[in-house]
Design an enzyme around this catalytic site. Structure first.
Site, PDB file in Angstrom:
ATOM      1  N   HIS A 146       0.873  -1.153   0.066  1.00 30.67           N
ATOM      2  CA  HIS A 146      -0.018  -0.101  -0.100  1.00 30.67           C
ATOM      3  C   HIS A 146       1.050   1.322   0.050  1.00 30.67           C
ATOM      4  CE1 HIS A 146      -3.816  -1.913   1.685  1.00 30.67           C
ATOM      5  NE2 HIS A 146      -3.730  -2.326   0.555  1.00 30.67           N
ATOM      6  N   HIS A 174     -11.344 -10.141  -5.738  1.00 31.04           N
ATOM      7  CA  HIS A 174     -11.287  -8.952  -5.360  1.00 31.04           C
ATOM      8  C   HIS A 174     -10.394  -7.914  -6.318  1.00 31.04           C
ATOM      9  CE1 HIS A 174      -9.798  -5.626  -2.645  1.00 31.04           C
ATOM     10  NE2 HIS A 174      -8.855  -6.269  -2.169  1.00 31.04           N
ATOM     11  N   ASP A 226      -3.144  -6.024  -6.366  1.00 30.12           N
ATOM     12  CA  ASP A 226      -2.226  -7.286  -5.983  1.00 30.12           C
ATOM     13  C   ASP A 226      -2.673  -8.543  -6.310  1.00 30.12           C
ATOM     14  OD1 ASP A 226      -3.931  -6.297  -3.944  1.00 30.12           O
ATOM     15  OD2 ASP A 226      -2.891  -7.282  -2.514  1.00 30.12           O
ATOM     16  N   HIS A 242     -11.907  -6.476   2.569  1.00 23.58           N
ATOM     17  CA  HIS A 242     -11.776  -5.215   3.169  1.00 23.58           C
ATOM     18  C   HIS A 242     -12.228  -3.982   2.091  1.00 23.58           C
ATOM     19  CE1 HIS A 242      -7.843  -3.832   1.429  1.00 23.58           C
ATOM     20  NE2 HIS A 242      -7.948  -4.802   0.905  1.00 23.58           N
ATOM     21  N   ASP A 268      -8.370 -11.736   0.959  1.00 21.95           N
ATOM     22  CA  ASP A 268      -7.537 -11.158   1.947  1.00 21.95           C
ATOM     23  C   ASP A 268      -7.779 -11.491   3.409  1.00 21.95           C
ATOM     24  OD1 ASP A 268      -5.907  -9.364   0.415  1.00 21.95           O
ATOM     25  OD2 ASP A 268      -7.535  -7.912   0.183  1.00 21.95           O
ATOM     26  N   TYR A 313      -1.549  -8.077  10.464  1.00 20.75           N
ATOM     27  CA  TYR A 313      -2.357  -7.817   9.120  1.00 20.75           C
ATOM     28  C   TYR A 313      -3.764  -7.364   9.507  1.00 20.75           C
ATOM     29  CZ  TYR A 313      -4.514  -9.389   4.592  1.00 20.75           C
ATOM     30  OH  TYR A 313      -4.926  -9.512   3.367  1.00 20.75           O
ATOM     31  N   HIS A 371      -2.788 -14.105   0.551  1.00 17.35           N
ATOM     32  CA  HIS A 371      -1.546 -13.459   1.237  1.00 17.35           C
ATOM     33  C   HIS A 371      -1.043 -14.625   2.148  1.00 17.35           C
ATOM     34  CE1 HIS A 371      -1.628  -9.723  -0.686  1.00 17.35           C
ATOM     35  NE2 HIS A 371      -2.554  -9.490  -0.116  1.00 17.35           N
TER      36      HIS A 371
HETATM   37 FE1  FEO Z   1      -6.957  -5.666  -0.971  1.00 21.15          FE
HETATM   38 FE2  FEO Z   1      -4.465  -8.099  -0.865  1.00 21.15          FE
HETATM   39  O1  FEO Z   1      -5.416  -6.789  -1.719  1.00 21.15           O
END
Ligand code: FEO
Length: 396
Positions: free
Chosen positions: A23, A79, A83, A147, A166, A194, A227
């Site tokens: 970010h 999403h 990324d 999110h 995420d 996170y 992730h």
């Molecule tokens: Fe909200 Fe891993 O992107």
């Protein structure tokens, strides 16, 4: 190189050992991360999420080594953030017209970012399914505000895998892929960091979504986030943690956080920390300098704390810009049910404690009446004020 998750499901993502921020510079990454993409090869071949644009060519080349790209029947975009969607433009150039399953909001985010309204979007909502053959299907579940408004998860029946995007992830590179193979200290440290820095503002949605998932009564054997590590050994352990974290989480910890110009406010910070430890020996007391400690790590410690003391000297009738910026981020994370106290040294006008009080109140903290507003450097005269602050924070 693809890696087996279970039966005909493979990981085909990017493990990014070198990544050091996310970010922009807003999220520090200390142990690498990954963008997890998954390939389901049943009668139908489905690609779930992709990777960040800088890894797009590598991702597509690796995928083409494993399968004929034209054999991909469906793409699922859980999403739209870059990324996970960054390789879509190059991939869809090679296989135009491949259906992209996503939420209505993801059509907006993907089109807004990549300007391809002609992509073959298939809008789905909670409860919709996609038959992948061999008696299995993907069940879609909107994860609005977890999110982003466009977020969703996909659940593969038969294999009982929840591709959660995420949610339930961590910024952590794990070569062996699975949470049970990861360094457990790093795993949990990164999982909570996170949650705090990405999901905490949306805790109310986290709680409701977990209750909804539990009510669906589906068997979840594996949680495969976008992730970090994949949860296969007691996968509900991370769901249970999220449920706990989503409800004004706090431990018996008090954090003292400050910046200083000529060490007067630093001295106060340490004296307050010692006073709290003296009054409440069972409480964990931690002290952080805003300019020396990692911003995201300090926020994680605020999350664990039941109270904080925040200090800044007065400068130009205000607080230090480092503290001001930190307070901006603190407000964004929307912590609840925490106490605070303020302190700071000054030479001439002494506005800092008032400014700190106002900003902490605006950030949702219950700011205690006692404060330490110290002219020049602390002396024995400040002792009573320090004890009053420590008592106000330590009492439960
Ligand atoms: Fe909200 Fe891993 O992107």
């Amino acid at each position: 190189m693809k890696k087996l998750i279970r039966n005909n499901v493979y990981w085909v993502g990017k493990t990014d050992w070198e990544l050091d921020s996310f970010h922009g510079g807003d999220y520090s990454i200390n142990h690498g991360s990954s963008q997890n993409s998954y390939l389901v090869k049943e009668e139908k071949t489905v690609l779930i999420d992709t990777v960040w644009m800088p890894h797009s060519a590598e991702f597509i080349n690796n995928l083409a080594d494993e399968i004929d790209l034209h054999s991909i029947d469906f793409i699922v975009a859980n999403h739209g953030e870059v990324d996970h969607s960054g390789a879509l433009p190059a991939l869809l150039e090679k296989i135009p017209g491949t259906p992209v399953y996503c939420t209505a909001n993801a059509v907006k985010s993907l089109t807004g970012q990549y300007h391809h309204p002609e992509w073959n979007f298939k809008v789905v909502k909670t409860g919709d399914t996609l038959d992948v053959g061999n008696g299995k299907k993907l069940l879609f579940m909107e994860m609005k505000m977890l999110h982003w408004p466009d977020s969703m998860a996909s659940y593969l029946t038969g294999d009982n895998i929840l591709f959660s995007n995420d949610s339930f992830g961590q910024h952590l590179a794990v070569g062996e892929l699975f949470a049970d193979r990861a360094d457990q200290c790093f795993l949990w440290e990164e999982a909570v960091k996170y949650y705090v820095n990405i999901l905490n503002p949306f805790s109310i949605f986290v709680k409701k979504k977990i209750e909804e998932i539990r009510a669906m009564n589906v068997q979840i054997d594996i949680i495969a986030p976008s992730h970090g590590a994949i949860w296969r050994d007691n996968p509900m352990q991370i769901v249970d943690k999220y449920y706990q974290w989503s409800q004004d989480y706090r431990e018996d910890q008090i954090s003292v956080i400050y910046d200083t110009m000529w060490d007067g406010t630093k001295t106060l910070a340490h004296q307050i920390g010692e006073a709290i430890a003296g009054i409440s020996p069972q409480t964990k007391v931690k002290i952080f300098n805003i300019t020396k400690d990692d911003k995201n790590d300090i926020m994680t410690e605020v999350f664990k704390s039941r109270a904080i003391a925040l200090g800044s000297p007065t400068v130009m009738g205000d607080i230090l810009s480092s503290v001001s910026g930190w307070l901006q981020f603190l407000g964004e994370l929307k912590f609840k049910n925490k106490k605070a106290a303020v302190f700071g040294c000054y030479g001439w006008s002494g506005e800092s404690v008032k400014v700190l009080r106002e900003k902490l109140t605006a950030a949702g903290f219950a700011v205690a009446e006692p404060e330490v507003r110290c002219n020049w450097n602390p002396t024995q005269a400040e002792h009573e004020k320090i004890i009053a602050v420590a008592r106000a924070l330590a009492e439960k």
